[in-house]
Design a protein around this motif. Structure first.
Motif, short mmCIF file in Angstrom:
data_model
loop_
_atom_site.label_atom_id
_atom_site.label_comp_id
_atom_site.label_asym_id
_atom_site.label_seq_id
_atom_site.Cartn_x
_atom_site.Cartn_y
_atom_site.Cartn_z
N TRP A 43 0.88 -1.23 0.29
CA TRP A 43 -0.14 0.00 0.01
C TRP A 43 0.90 1.18 -0.10
O TRP A 43 0.77 2.01 -0.82
CB TRP A 43 -0.98 -0.08 1.06
CG TRP A 43 -1.30 1.36 1.33
CD1 TRP A 43 -2.46 1.96 0.88
CD2 TRP A 43 -1.09 2.27 2.53
NE1 TRP A 43 -2.65 3.21 1.12
CE2 TRP A 43 -1.67 3.63 2.30
CE3 TRP A 43 -0.12 2.31 3.57
CZ2 TRP A 43 -1.61 4.62 3.12
CZ3 TRP A 43 0.18 3.35 4.22
CH2 TRP A 43 -0.62 4.63 3.98
N ALA A 85 -12.08 16.06 -4.69
CA ALA A 85 -13.43 15.90 -4.88
C ALA A 85 -14.19 17.20 -4.56
O ALA A 85 -15.12 17.58 -5.04
CB ALA A 85 -13.94 14.63 -3.87
N GLU A 127 -13.92 19.67 -7.25
CA GLU A 127 -14.84 19.30 -8.62
C GLU A 127 -16.40 19.58 -8.24
O GLU A 127 -17.04 20.07 -8.78
CB GLU A 127 -14.56 18.07 -9.19
CG GLU A 127 -15.08 16.85 -8.52
CD GLU A 127 -14.87 15.69 -9.17
OE1 GLU A 127 -15.04 15.52 -10.41
OE2 GLU A 127 -14.70 14.42 -8.34
N THR A 142 -8.90 1.13 -9.82
CA THR A 142 -9.41 1.98 -8.37
C THR A 142 -9.56 3.32 -8.54
O THR A 142 -10.49 3.74 -7.82
CB THR A 142 -7.95 1.81 -7.50
OG1 THR A 142 -7.96 0.52 -7.27
CG2 THR A 142 -8.31 2.68 -5.91
N ARG A 193 -5.21 6.04 6.07
CA ARG A 193 -5.94 5.70 4.76
C ARG A 193 -6.71 6.53 4.25
O ARG A 193 -7.77 6.17 3.61
CB ARG A 193 -6.65 4.14 5.15
CG ARG A 193 -5.49 3.22 5.41
CD ARG A 193 -4.39 2.66 4.45
NE ARG A 193 -5.08 2.22 3.28
CZ ARG A 193 -4.95 0.93 2.77
NH1 ARG A 193 -4.61 -0.17 3.47
NH2 ARG A 193 -5.23 0.77 1.46
N PHE A 218 -22.50 21.17 0.17
CA PHE A 218 -21.97 19.73 -0.22
C PHE A 218 -21.57 18.88 0.83
O PHE A 218 -21.83 17.84 1.08
CB PHE A 218 -20.80 19.90 -1.31
CG PHE A 218 -20.30 18.57 -1.97
CD1 PHE A 218 -21.32 17.84 -2.52
CD2 PHE A 218 -19.11 18.03 -1.68
CE1 PHE A 218 -20.93 16.75 -3.12
CE2 PHE A 218 -18.94 16.82 -2.06
CZ PHE A 218 -19.66 16.27 -2.72
C1 HEM Z 1 -16.83 12.94 -2.39
C2 HEM Z 1 -16.00 11.97 -2.96
C3 HEM Z 1 -15.22 10.85 -2.35
C4 HEM Z 1 -15.58 10.23 -0.87
C5 HEM Z 1 -16.73 10.57 -0.01
C6 HEM Z 1 -14.60 9.45 -0.59
C7 HEM Z 1 -14.39 8.59 0.27
C8 HEM Z 1 -13.32 7.80 0.61
C9 HEM Z 1 -13.35 7.20 2.05
C10 HEM Z 1 -14.28 6.90 3.06
C11 HEM Z 1 -11.95 6.43 1.65
C12 HEM Z 1 -11.34 5.52 2.83
C13 HEM Z 1 -11.64 4.38 2.83
C14 HEM Z 1 -11.00 3.46 3.98
O1 HEM Z 1 -10.54 3.93 5.02
O2 HEM Z 1 -11.22 2.24 4.19
C15 HEM Z 1 -11.41 6.57 0.26
C16 HEM Z 1 -10.35 6.14 0.15
C17 HEM Z 1 -9.85 6.39 -1.32
N1 HEM Z 1 -10.48 7.14 -2.20
FE1 HEM Z 1 -11.99 8.45 -1.92
N2 HEM Z 1 -13.68 9.34 -1.78
C18 HEM Z 1 -14.19 10.46 -2.59
C19 HEM Z 1 -13.54 10.87 -3.66
C20 HEM Z 1 -12.52 10.24 -4.29
C21 HEM Z 1 -11.63 10.86 -5.62
C22 HEM Z 1 -12.37 11.78 -6.64
C23 HEM Z 1 -10.71 9.94 -5.74
C24 HEM Z 1 -9.47 9.98 -6.84
C25 HEM Z 1 -9.55 10.92 -7.77
C26 HEM Z 1 -10.53 9.02 -4.54
C27 HEM Z 1 -9.60 7.88 -4.39
C28 HEM Z 1 -9.60 7.30 -3.34
C29 HEM Z 1 -8.42 6.19 -3.27
C30 HEM Z 1 -7.08 6.03 -4.24
C31 HEM Z 1 -8.68 5.72 -1.89
C32 HEM Z 1 -7.60 4.88 -1.25
C33 HEM Z 1 -6.79 5.61 -0.38
C34 HEM Z 1 -5.59 4.77 0.23
O3 HEM Z 1 -6.12 3.46 0.78
O4 HEM Z 1 -4.41 5.11 0.52
N3 HEM Z 1 -11.70 9.25 -3.75
N4 HEM Z 1 -12.28 7.64 -0.30
#
Ligand code: HEM
Length: 451
Positions: free
Chosen positions: A99, A406, A409, A260, A398, A318
Protein backbone atom coordinates in the motif's frame (compact mmCIF):
# COMPACT_ATOMS: atom_id res chain seq x y z
CA UNK A 1 -20.40 13.12 23.95
CA UNK A 2 -18.52 13.31 27.27
CA UNK A 3 -15.06 11.83 27.66
CA UNK A 4 -16.39 9.69 30.55
CA UNK A 5 -18.88 7.91 28.34
CA UNK A 6 -16.00 6.59 26.26
CA UNK A 7 -14.33 4.49 28.90
CA UNK A 8 -14.89 0.86 27.97
CA UNK A 9 -15.05 -1.96 30.46
CA UNK A 10 -13.02 -5.06 29.69
CA UNK A 11 -16.32 -6.94 29.77
CA UNK A 12 -18.39 -4.77 27.44
CA UNK A 13 -21.95 -6.06 26.82
CA UNK A 14 -22.32 -7.93 23.54
CA UNK A 15 -25.40 -7.63 21.33
CA UNK A 16 -26.24 -11.00 19.82
CA UNK A 17 -27.56 -10.62 16.28
CA UNK A 18 -29.15 -13.83 14.95
CA UNK A 19 -27.10 -14.95 11.96
CA UNK A 20 -30.06 -15.40 9.58
CA UNK A 21 -31.37 -11.92 10.39
CA UNK A 22 -27.93 -10.35 9.90
CA UNK A 23 -27.37 -12.11 6.59
CA UNK A 24 -30.75 -11.11 5.21
CA UNK A 25 -30.16 -7.47 6.17
CA UNK A 26 -26.67 -7.54 4.60
CA UNK A 27 -28.05 -8.85 1.33
CA UNK A 28 -30.94 -6.36 1.21
CA UNK A 29 -29.16 -3.25 2.48
CA UNK A 30 -26.07 -3.46 4.73
CA UNK A 31 -27.17 -0.21 6.45
CA UNK A 32 -30.03 -2.22 7.98
CA UNK A 33 -27.47 -4.69 9.35
CA UNK A 34 -25.95 -2.00 11.60
CA UNK A 35 -26.95 -2.53 15.25
CA UNK A 36 -29.63 0.16 15.88
CA UNK A 37 -27.92 1.26 19.13
CA UNK A 38 -24.83 2.44 17.21
CA UNK A 39 -26.88 5.57 16.35
CA UNK A 40 -27.00 6.52 20.06
CA UNK A 41 -24.15 4.63 21.81
CA UNK A 42 -20.38 5.24 21.44
CA UNK A 43 -19.66 1.64 20.47
CA UNK A 44 -21.38 -1.70 20.11
CA UNK A 45 -19.88 -5.18 20.36
CA UNK A 46 -21.99 -7.64 18.43
CA UNK A 47 -21.82 -11.35 17.87
CA UNK A 48 -22.90 -12.82 14.57
CA UNK A 49 -22.11 -16.31 13.30
CA UNK A 50 -19.97 -16.88 16.42
CA UNK A 51 -17.54 -14.00 15.96
CA UNK A 52 -17.35 -10.66 17.76
CA UNK A 53 -17.49 -7.49 15.71
CA UNK A 54 -16.90 -3.98 16.97
CA UNK A 55 -18.88 -0.98 15.73
CA UNK A 56 -17.49 2.45 16.59
CA UNK A 57 -19.28 5.76 16.39
CA UNK A 58 -17.48 7.68 19.11
CA UNK A 59 -15.08 10.17 17.46
CA UNK A 60 -12.37 9.69 20.12
CA UNK A 61 -12.45 5.90 19.75
CA UNK A 62 -12.40 6.26 15.97
CA UNK A 63 -9.30 8.44 16.30
CA UNK A 64 -7.66 5.91 18.60
CA UNK A 65 -8.41 3.10 16.16
CA UNK A 66 -7.98 4.47 12.64
CA UNK A 67 -5.19 6.94 13.45
CA UNK A 68 -3.28 5.87 16.57
CA UNK A 69 -3.48 2.14 15.85
CA UNK A 70 -3.45 2.32 12.05
CA UNK A 71 -0.41 0.00 11.90
CA UNK A 72 -2.36 -2.73 13.68
CA UNK A 73 -5.12 -2.75 11.06
CA UNK A 74 -5.63 -4.21 7.60
CA UNK A 75 -8.48 -3.92 5.12
CA UNK A 76 -9.47 -7.52 5.81
CA UNK A 77 -11.41 -10.26 4.10
CA UNK A 78 -14.72 -8.36 3.74
CA UNK A 79 -13.14 -5.57 1.71
CA UNK A 80 -10.93 -7.81 -0.39
CA UNK A 81 -13.82 -10.13 -1.10
CA UNK A 82 -16.15 -7.31 -2.15
CA UNK A 83 -13.61 -5.29 -4.14
CA UNK A 84 -10.65 -7.59 -4.85
CA UNK A 85 -12.00 -9.10 -8.09
CA UNK A 86 -12.27 -5.60 -9.57
CA UNK A 87 -9.49 -3.65 -7.85
CA UNK A 88 -6.94 -6.42 -7.18
CA UNK A 89 -4.40 -5.07 -4.72
CA UNK A 90 -4.46 -1.46 -5.87
CA UNK A 91 -4.21 1.51 -3.51
CA UNK A 92 -7.66 1.10 -1.91
CA UNK A 93 -7.41 -2.63 -1.21
CA UNK A 94 -3.67 -3.16 -0.50
CA UNK A 95 -2.08 -3.32 2.95
CA UNK A 96 1.36 -2.73 4.47
CA UNK A 97 4.42 -1.99 2.32
CA UNK A 98 2.54 -2.69 -0.94
CA UNK A 99 0.00 0.00 0.00
CA UNK A 100 2.68 2.47 1.12
CA UNK A 101 4.74 2.57 -2.08
CA UNK A 102 1.61 2.81 -4.22
CA UNK A 103 0.40 5.78 -2.14
CA UNK A 104 3.81 7.48 -2.38
CA UNK A 105 3.94 6.85 -6.13
CA UNK A 106 0.77 8.82 -6.86
CA UNK A 107 0.76 11.35 -4.00
CA UNK A 108 2.19 14.20 -6.08
CA UNK A 109 -0.85 14.11 -8.42
CA UNK A 110 -3.01 15.21 -5.47
CA UNK A 111 -0.85 18.05 -4.11
CA UNK A 112 -2.52 21.48 -4.15
CA UNK A 113 -0.23 22.70 -6.97
CA UNK A 114 -1.20 19.71 -9.18
CA UNK A 115 -4.90 20.12 -8.36
CA UNK A 116 -4.77 23.73 -9.55
CA UNK A 117 -3.73 22.51 -13.00
CA UNK A 118 -6.72 20.16 -13.13
CA UNK A 119 -9.32 22.87 -12.56
CA UNK A 120 -9.72 23.87 -16.24
CA UNK A 121 -10.66 20.24 -17.04
CA UNK A 122 -13.17 20.26 -14.18
CA UNK A 123 -14.69 23.53 -15.40
CA UNK A 124 -14.87 22.18 -18.98
CA UNK A 125 -16.74 19.03 -17.92
CA UNK A 126 -19.09 21.06 -15.70
CA UNK A 127 -19.92 23.42 -18.59
CA UNK A 128 -20.58 20.45 -20.89
CA UNK A 129 -22.92 19.00 -18.26
CA UNK A 130 -24.75 22.33 -17.91
CA UNK A 131 -25.18 22.63 -21.70
CA UNK A 132 -26.37 19.01 -21.97
CA UNK A 133 -28.90 19.63 -19.20
CA UNK A 134 -30.11 22.87 -20.79
CA UNK A 135 -31.19 20.78 -23.79
CA UNK A 136 -33.62 19.00 -21.42
CA UNK A 137 -35.36 21.97 -19.83
CA UNK A 138 -38.80 21.13 -18.38
CA UNK A 139 -38.01 17.44 -18.83
CA UNK A 140 -37.11 14.85 -16.20
CA UNK A 141 -33.50 13.66 -16.01
CA UNK A 142 -31.83 10.98 -13.91
CA UNK A 143 -29.63 13.30 -11.87
CA UNK A 144 -27.47 10.41 -10.60
CA UNK A 145 -26.69 9.38 -14.17
CA UNK A 146 -25.97 12.98 -15.22
CA UNK A 147 -23.54 13.45 -12.36
CA UNK A 148 -21.84 10.08 -13.05
CA UNK A 149 -21.22 11.18 -16.62
CA UNK A 150 -19.85 14.53 -15.47
CA UNK A 151 -17.45 13.22 -12.83
CA UNK A 152 -16.41 10.36 -15.13
CA UNK A 153 -15.44 12.88 -17.81
CA UNK A 154 -13.37 14.69 -15.19
CA UNK A 155 -11.54 11.63 -13.86
CA UNK A 156 -10.73 10.34 -17.34
CA UNK A 157 -9.59 13.75 -18.55
CA UNK A 158 -7.50 14.60 -15.49
CA UNK A 159 -6.00 11.21 -14.63
CA UNK A 160 -5.77 9.51 -18.04
CA UNK A 161 -5.44 12.44 -20.45
CA UNK A 162 -8.84 11.75 -22.01
CA UNK A 163 -8.90 7.96 -21.78
CA UNK A 164 -9.02 7.56 -25.56
CA UNK A 165 -12.61 6.58 -26.19
CA UNK A 166 -13.72 4.60 -23.12
CA UNK A 167 -17.46 3.93 -23.38
CA UNK A 168 -18.81 5.93 -20.41
CA UNK A 169 -22.37 4.54 -20.56
CA UNK A 170 -21.10 0.99 -20.46
CA UNK A 171 -18.66 1.80 -17.67
CA UNK A 172 -21.53 3.17 -15.56
CA UNK A 173 -23.68 0.09 -16.19
CA UNK A 174 -20.74 -2.19 -15.44
CA UNK A 175 -20.02 -0.51 -12.11
CA UNK A 176 -23.69 -0.89 -11.16
CA UNK A 177 -23.66 -4.56 -12.26
CA UNK A 178 -20.55 -5.14 -10.21
CA UNK A 179 -21.77 -3.42 -7.05
CA UNK A 180 -25.42 -4.61 -7.12
CA UNK A 181 -24.78 -8.02 -5.51
CA UNK A 182 -22.15 -6.66 -3.06
CA UNK A 183 -24.46 -7.41 -0.09
CA UNK A 184 -24.07 -11.11 -0.95
CA UNK A 185 -20.31 -10.76 -0.72
CA UNK A 186 -20.57 -9.25 2.76
CA UNK A 187 -23.02 -11.94 3.86
CA UNK A 188 -20.92 -14.82 2.50
CA UNK A 189 -17.79 -13.48 4.13
CA UNK A 190 -19.60 -13.34 7.53
CA UNK A 191 -20.26 -17.11 7.35
CA UNK A 192 -16.79 -17.84 5.93
CA UNK A 193 -18.09 -19.31 2.64
CA UNK A 194 -15.36 -19.84 0.04
CA UNK A 195 -14.78 -17.07 -2.51
CA UNK A 196 -16.14 -19.15 -5.41
CA UNK A 197 -19.57 -19.64 -3.76
CA UNK A 198 -22.22 -18.73 -6.36
CA UNK A 199 -24.79 -16.01 -5.62
CA UNK A 200 -27.40 -14.14 -7.69
CA UNK A 201 -25.76 -11.58 -9.98
CA UNK A 202 -22.24 -13.06 -9.68
CA UNK A 203 -21.84 -13.90 -13.38
CA UNK A 204 -23.03 -10.48 -14.47
CA UNK A 205 -20.67 -8.87 -11.94
CA UNK A 206 -17.70 -10.86 -13.24
CA UNK A 207 -18.57 -9.95 -16.85
CA UNK A 208 -18.66 -6.29 -15.80
CA UNK A 209 -15.18 -6.58 -14.26
CA UNK A 210 -13.90 -8.23 -17.45
CA UNK A 211 -15.20 -5.30 -19.52
CA UNK A 212 -13.83 -2.64 -17.17
CA UNK A 213 -10.38 -4.18 -16.86
CA UNK A 214 -10.08 -4.87 -20.59
CA UNK A 215 -11.03 -1.23 -21.41
CA UNK A 216 -8.22 -0.03 -19.15
CA UNK A 217 -5.79 -2.59 -20.57
CA UNK A 218 -6.45 -1.01 -23.98
CA UNK A 219 -5.71 2.45 -22.54
CA UNK A 220 -2.43 1.19 -21.08
CA UNK A 221 -1.38 -0.62 -24.27
CA UNK A 222 -2.07 2.50 -26.34
CA UNK A 223 -0.06 4.60 -23.91
CA UNK A 224 2.88 2.20 -24.03
CA UNK A 225 2.76 2.22 -27.87
CA UNK A 226 2.57 5.99 -28.34
CA UNK A 227 3.85 7.77 -25.31
CA UNK A 228 2.09 11.11 -25.65
CA UNK A 229 4.32 12.74 -23.04
CA UNK A 230 1.36 13.50 -20.74
CA UNK A 231 2.25 13.76 -17.06
CA UNK A 232 -0.81 12.05 -15.63
CA UNK A 233 -1.71 9.12 -13.37
CA UNK A 234 -0.99 6.58 -16.13
CA UNK A 235 2.55 7.88 -16.65
CA UNK A 236 3.12 8.04 -12.87
CA UNK A 237 2.10 4.41 -12.48
CA UNK A 238 4.26 3.32 -15.43
CA UNK A 239 7.34 5.00 -14.00
CA UNK A 240 6.72 4.14 -10.30
CA UNK A 241 9.47 2.15 -8.60
CA UNK A 242 9.37 0.54 -5.16
CA UNK A 243 11.90 2.54 -3.05
CA UNK A 244 12.97 -0.67 -1.22
CA UNK A 245 13.58 -2.93 -4.21
CA UNK A 246 13.44 -0.69 -7.30
CA UNK A 247 10.73 -3.00 -8.70
CA UNK A 248 8.33 -1.40 -11.19
CA UNK A 249 4.59 -2.13 -11.29
CA UNK A 250 3.42 -5.01 -13.44
CA UNK A 251 0.66 -4.28 -15.97
CA UNK A 252 -1.80 -6.06 -13.67
CA UNK A 253 -0.82 -3.75 -10.81
CA UNK A 254 -1.17 -0.68 -13.02
CA UNK A 255 -4.65 -1.83 -14.10
CA UNK A 256 -5.54 -2.46 -10.42
CA UNK A 257 -4.77 1.19 -9.75
CA UNK A 258 -6.44 2.59 -12.85
CA UNK A 259 -9.55 0.61 -11.88
CA UNK A 260 -9.29 1.99 -8.34
CA UNK A 261 -9.01 5.61 -9.43
CA UNK A 262 -11.60 5.43 -12.16
CA UNK A 263 -14.21 3.90 -9.83
CA UNK A 264 -13.36 5.48 -6.43
CA UNK A 265 -12.61 8.73 -8.24
CA UNK A 266 -15.97 9.44 -9.86
CA UNK A 267 -18.86 7.45 -8.38
CA UNK A 268 -18.51 8.85 -4.85
CA UNK A 269 -18.50 12.52 -5.90
CA UNK A 270 -21.36 11.90 -8.35
CA UNK A 271 -23.53 10.37 -5.63
CA UNK A 272 -22.74 13.24 -3.25
CA UNK A 273 -23.79 15.71 -5.93
CA UNK A 274 -27.01 13.88 -6.81
CA UNK A 275 -28.08 13.90 -3.14
CA UNK A 276 -27.09 17.59 -2.93
CA UNK A 277 -29.39 18.60 -5.82
CA UNK A 278 -32.27 16.69 -4.23
CA UNK A 279 -31.69 18.39 -0.86
CA UNK A 280 -31.44 21.85 -2.45
CA UNK A 281 -34.70 21.36 -4.33
CA UNK A 282 -36.37 20.48 -1.01
CA UNK A 283 -34.83 23.46 0.82
CA UNK A 284 -35.48 26.50 -1.37
CA UNK A 285 -34.06 28.90 1.24
CA UNK A 286 -30.67 27.12 1.07
CA UNK A 287 -30.85 26.95 -2.72
CA UNK A 288 -31.47 30.71 -2.84
CA UNK A 289 -28.41 31.32 -0.63
CA UNK A 290 -26.19 29.23 -2.93
CA UNK A 291 -27.48 31.08 -5.99
CA UNK A 292 -26.93 34.48 -4.33
CA UNK A 293 -23.40 33.47 -3.37
CA UNK A 294 -22.54 32.36 -6.92
CA UNK A 295 -23.95 35.63 -8.28
CA UNK A 296 -22.02 37.72 -5.77
CA UNK A 297 -18.70 35.90 -6.23
CA UNK A 298 -18.79 35.73 -10.04
CA UNK A 299 -20.53 39.10 -10.56
CA UNK A 300 -22.55 37.44 -13.29
CA UNK A 301 -19.47 36.23 -15.20
CA UNK A 302 -18.68 32.60 -15.99
CA UNK A 303 -17.48 30.58 -12.99
CA UNK A 304 -13.67 30.47 -13.06
CA UNK A 305 -11.05 28.62 -11.00
CA UNK A 306 -10.22 31.72 -8.94
CA UNK A 307 -13.84 31.93 -7.73
CA UNK A 308 -13.73 28.49 -6.07
CA UNK A 309 -12.10 29.49 -2.72
CA UNK A 310 -14.80 32.15 -2.20
CA UNK A 311 -17.78 29.80 -2.69
CA UNK A 312 -17.96 29.06 1.05
CA UNK A 313 -21.69 28.40 1.38
CA UNK A 314 -21.71 26.17 -1.72
CA UNK A 315 -19.01 24.05 -0.07
CA UNK A 316 -20.99 23.99 3.22
CA UNK A 317 -24.02 22.66 1.31
CA UNK A 318 -22.01 19.84 -0.26
CA UNK A 319 -20.46 19.00 3.14
CA UNK A 320 -23.88 18.84 4.80
CA UNK A 321 -25.24 16.64 1.98
CA UNK A 322 -22.33 14.24 2.60
CA UNK A 323 -23.15 14.26 6.32
CA UNK A 324 -26.68 13.04 5.61
CA UNK A 325 -25.65 10.80 2.71
CA UNK A 326 -21.97 9.86 3.10
CA UNK A 327 -21.01 8.36 -0.29
CA UNK A 328 -18.76 5.77 1.45
CA UNK A 329 -21.05 4.92 4.39
CA UNK A 330 -19.02 2.24 6.21
CA UNK A 331 -15.27 1.69 6.70
CA UNK A 332 -14.10 -1.81 7.63
CA UNK A 333 -10.83 -2.98 9.17
CA UNK A 334 -9.49 -6.23 10.59
CA UNK A 335 -7.01 -6.29 13.51
CA UNK A 336 -3.71 -7.74 12.23
CA UNK A 337 -2.42 -7.94 15.82
CA UNK A 338 -3.77 -7.27 19.33
CA UNK A 339 -4.13 -3.61 20.21
CA UNK A 340 -5.65 -1.55 23.01
CA UNK A 341 -8.62 0.72 22.49
CA UNK A 342 -9.78 2.58 25.60
CA UNK A 343 -9.22 -0.02 28.31
CA UNK A 344 -10.24 -2.87 26.06
CA UNK A 345 -7.85 -5.24 24.33
CA UNK A 346 -8.93 -5.85 20.74
CA UNK A 347 -7.67 -9.29 19.76
CA UNK A 348 -6.03 -10.09 16.41
CA UNK A 349 -8.62 -11.07 13.80
CA UNK A 350 -11.41 -8.83 15.18
CA UNK A 351 -13.46 -7.11 12.49
CA UNK A 352 -14.05 -3.41 13.21
CA UNK A 353 -16.67 -1.27 11.50
CA UNK A 354 -16.64 2.51 11.46
CA UNK A 355 -20.16 3.22 10.19
CA UNK A 356 -19.66 6.78 8.94
CA UNK A 357 -23.40 6.87 8.24
CA UNK A 358 -24.16 6.29 11.94
CA UNK A 359 -21.49 8.79 13.09
CA UNK A 360 -23.08 11.44 10.86
CA UNK A 361 -26.59 10.72 12.19
CA UNK A 362 -25.55 10.16 15.81
CA UNK A 363 -27.94 11.52 18.46
CA UNK A 364 -25.10 12.55 20.84
CA UNK A 365 -23.04 14.37 18.21
CA UNK A 366 -25.61 16.30 16.18
CA UNK A 367 -28.59 18.42 17.16
CA UNK A 368 -31.56 17.23 15.13
CA UNK A 369 -29.35 14.90 13.09
CA UNK A 370 -31.97 14.37 10.35
CA UNK A 371 -32.30 18.10 9.58
CA UNK A 372 -30.45 19.54 6.56
CA UNK A 373 -28.55 22.55 7.89
CA UNK A 374 -25.45 23.70 5.96
CA UNK A 375 -24.66 26.20 8.75
CA UNK A 376 -23.30 23.26 10.74
CA UNK A 377 -20.23 23.79 8.55
CA UNK A 378 -19.67 27.44 9.39
CA UNK A 379 -16.03 27.60 10.58
CA UNK A 380 -16.91 28.25 14.26
CA UNK A 381 -19.47 25.43 14.39
CA UNK A 382 -17.08 22.99 12.71
CA UNK A 383 -14.25 23.96 15.10
CA UNK A 384 -16.40 23.18 18.14
CA UNK A 385 -16.85 19.53 17.07
CA UNK A 386 -14.44 16.63 17.44
CA UNK A 387 -12.27 16.23 14.33
CA UNK A 388 -13.79 12.78 13.68
CA UNK A 389 -17.43 13.66 14.29
CA UNK A 390 -17.53 14.26 10.54
CA UNK A 391 -15.46 12.02 8.30
CA UNK A 392 -16.87 11.45 4.79
CA UNK A 393 -13.32 10.87 3.54
CA UNK A 394 -12.24 8.51 6.33
CA UNK A 395 -9.38 9.07 8.77
CA UNK A 396 -5.74 8.25 9.41
CA UNK A 397 -3.15 7.20 6.85
CA UNK A 398 -5.85 5.58 4.68
CA UNK A 399 -7.81 8.83 4.40
CA UNK A 400 -9.13 9.46 0.89
CA UNK A 401 -6.30 10.65 -1.34
CA UNK A 402 -8.85 12.39 -3.59
CA UNK A 403 -10.42 14.46 -0.77
CA UNK A 404 -9.42 17.91 -2.06
CA UNK A 405 -9.94 16.84 -5.69
CA UNK A 406 -13.53 15.82 -4.84
CA UNK A 407 -14.35 19.00 -2.92
CA UNK A 408 -13.01 21.19 -5.72
CA UNK A 409 -14.85 19.40 -8.51
CA UNK A 410 -18.09 19.31 -6.49
CA UNK A 411 -18.04 23.08 -5.84
CA UNK A 412 -17.21 23.75 -9.50
CA UNK A 413 -20.03 21.51 -10.77
CA UNK A 414 -22.59 23.01 -8.36
CA UNK A 415 -21.61 26.59 -9.21
CA UNK A 416 -21.48 26.13 -13.00
CA UNK A 417 -24.82 24.30 -13.13
CA UNK A 418 -26.75 26.41 -10.62
CA UNK A 419 -25.69 29.60 -12.39
CA UNK A 420 -27.94 28.61 -15.30
CA UNK A 421 -30.51 26.09 -14.09
CA UNK A 422 -32.29 24.46 -11.16
CA UNK A 423 -33.73 21.02 -10.50
CA UNK A 424 -37.18 20.31 -9.14
CA UNK A 425 -38.21 17.10 -7.39
CA UNK A 426 -40.69 14.78 -9.05
CA UNK A 427 -41.10 12.05 -6.41
CA UNK A 428 -40.28 11.46 -2.78
CA UNK A 429 -36.55 11.16 -2.04
CA UNK A 430 -35.60 7.50 -2.57
CA UNK A 431 -34.24 5.58 0.41
CA UNK A 432 -30.43 5.30 0.51
CA UNK A 433 -29.12 1.80 -0.06
CA UNK A 434 -25.55 0.67 0.51
CA UNK A 435 -23.91 -0.99 -2.45
CA UNK A 436 -20.38 -0.37 -1.15
CA UNK A 437 -21.25 3.27 -1.89
CA UNK A 438 -24.51 4.96 -0.82
CA UNK A 439 -26.89 4.96 -3.75
CA UNK A 440 -30.55 5.99 -4.10
CA UNK A 441 -32.66 2.80 -4.07
CA UNK A 442 -34.48 3.97 -7.20
CA UNK A 443 -33.15 6.46 -9.73
CA UNK A 444 -33.34 10.09 -8.62
CA UNK A 445 -35.44 11.74 -11.32
CA UNK A 446 -35.55 15.54 -11.32
CA UNK A 447 -37.03 18.15 -13.62
CA UNK A 448 -34.67 20.67 -15.23
CA UNK A 449 -35.81 24.30 -14.93
CA UNK A 450 -33.89 27.21 -16.50
CA UNK A 451 -32.72 29.94 -14.10
C1 HEM B 1 -17.05 12.82 -2.39
C2 HEM B 1 -16.16 12.01 -2.92
C3 HEM B 1 -15.38 10.96 -2.18
C4 HEM B 1 -15.65 10.32 -1.00
C5 HEM B 1 -16.83 10.54 -0.07
C6 HEM B 1 -14.56 9.40 -0.76
C7 HEM B 1 -14.46 8.59 0.37
C8 HEM B 1 -13.36 7.81 0.65
C9 HEM B 1 -13.14 7.11 1.89
C10 HEM B 1 -14.10 7.10 3.08
C11 HEM B 1 -11.95 6.46 1.80
C12 HEM B 1 -11.29 5.65 2.90
C13 HEM B 1 -11.69 4.20 2.84
C14 HEM B 1 -11.13 3.42 4.02
O1 HEM B 1 -10.57 3.98 4.94
O2 HEM B 1 -11.30 2.19 4.01
C15 HEM B 1 -11.42 6.72 0.49
C16 HEM B 1 -10.25 6.22 -0.01
C17 HEM B 1 -9.79 6.44 -1.29
N1 HEM B 1 -10.32 7.30 -2.22
FE1 HEM B 1 -11.93 8.47 -1.98
N2 HEM B 1 -13.69 9.47 -1.81
C18 HEM B 1 -14.14 10.42 -2.69
C19 HEM B 1 -13.53 10.83 -3.85
C20 HEM B 1 -12.37 10.32 -4.37
C21 HEM B 1 -11.70 10.78 -5.55
C22 HEM B 1 -12.15 11.97 -6.40
C23 HEM B 1 -10.61 9.97 -5.74
C24 HEM B 1 -9.57 10.01 -6.82
C25 HEM B 1 -9.44 10.93 -7.72
C26 HEM B 1 -10.61 8.99 -4.66
C27 HEM B 1 -9.70 7.97 -4.52
C28 HEM B 1 -9.56 7.23 -3.36
C29 HEM B 1 -8.50 6.25 -3.17
C30 HEM B 1 -7.46 5.84 -4.19
C31 HEM B 1 -8.63 5.76 -1.86
C32 HEM B 1 -7.73 4.77 -1.15
C33 HEM B 1 -6.66 5.53 -0.40
C34 HEM B 1 -5.72 4.67 0.42
O3 HEM B 1 -6.13 3.64 0.94
O4 HEM B 1 -4.55 5.07 0.54
N3 HEM B 1 -11.68 9.24 -3.84
N4 HEM B 1 -12.29 7.56 -0.19
Amino acid sequence: MSERSLSMKPMAPVTIIPTAKALLALIRNPLDALPPSIFSEPFVFSKTAGSIKIYLSDPALIHETLVTNADALGKGDQVRRALGPALGTGLLTADGAHWKWQRQSVASAFRPSSLKELQPAMLGAARNARDRLLEHTHQPVDIGHEMMKTTFDIIVETMMSGGHGIDVGRVERSITDYLSPSGWNFALSVVGAPQWTPYPGRRRAMKAVEFLRSSLTTVLEKRRRNNCGSEDLVSMLISAADPETGREMTDVEIIDNLMTFITAGHETTALGLAWTFDLLARHPECEARVIDEIEEVTQGNDVMAHHVPDLHYTKQVFSEAMRLYPPAPVITRTALKDFTMGDFLVPEGTVIFVPIYAVHHHASIWNEPETFDPDRFLPEAAKSRHRYAYMPFGAGPRVCIGNAFAMTEAVIILAVILQKLRFRTIDKTPQPIMRVTLRPRTSLQMQVVPA
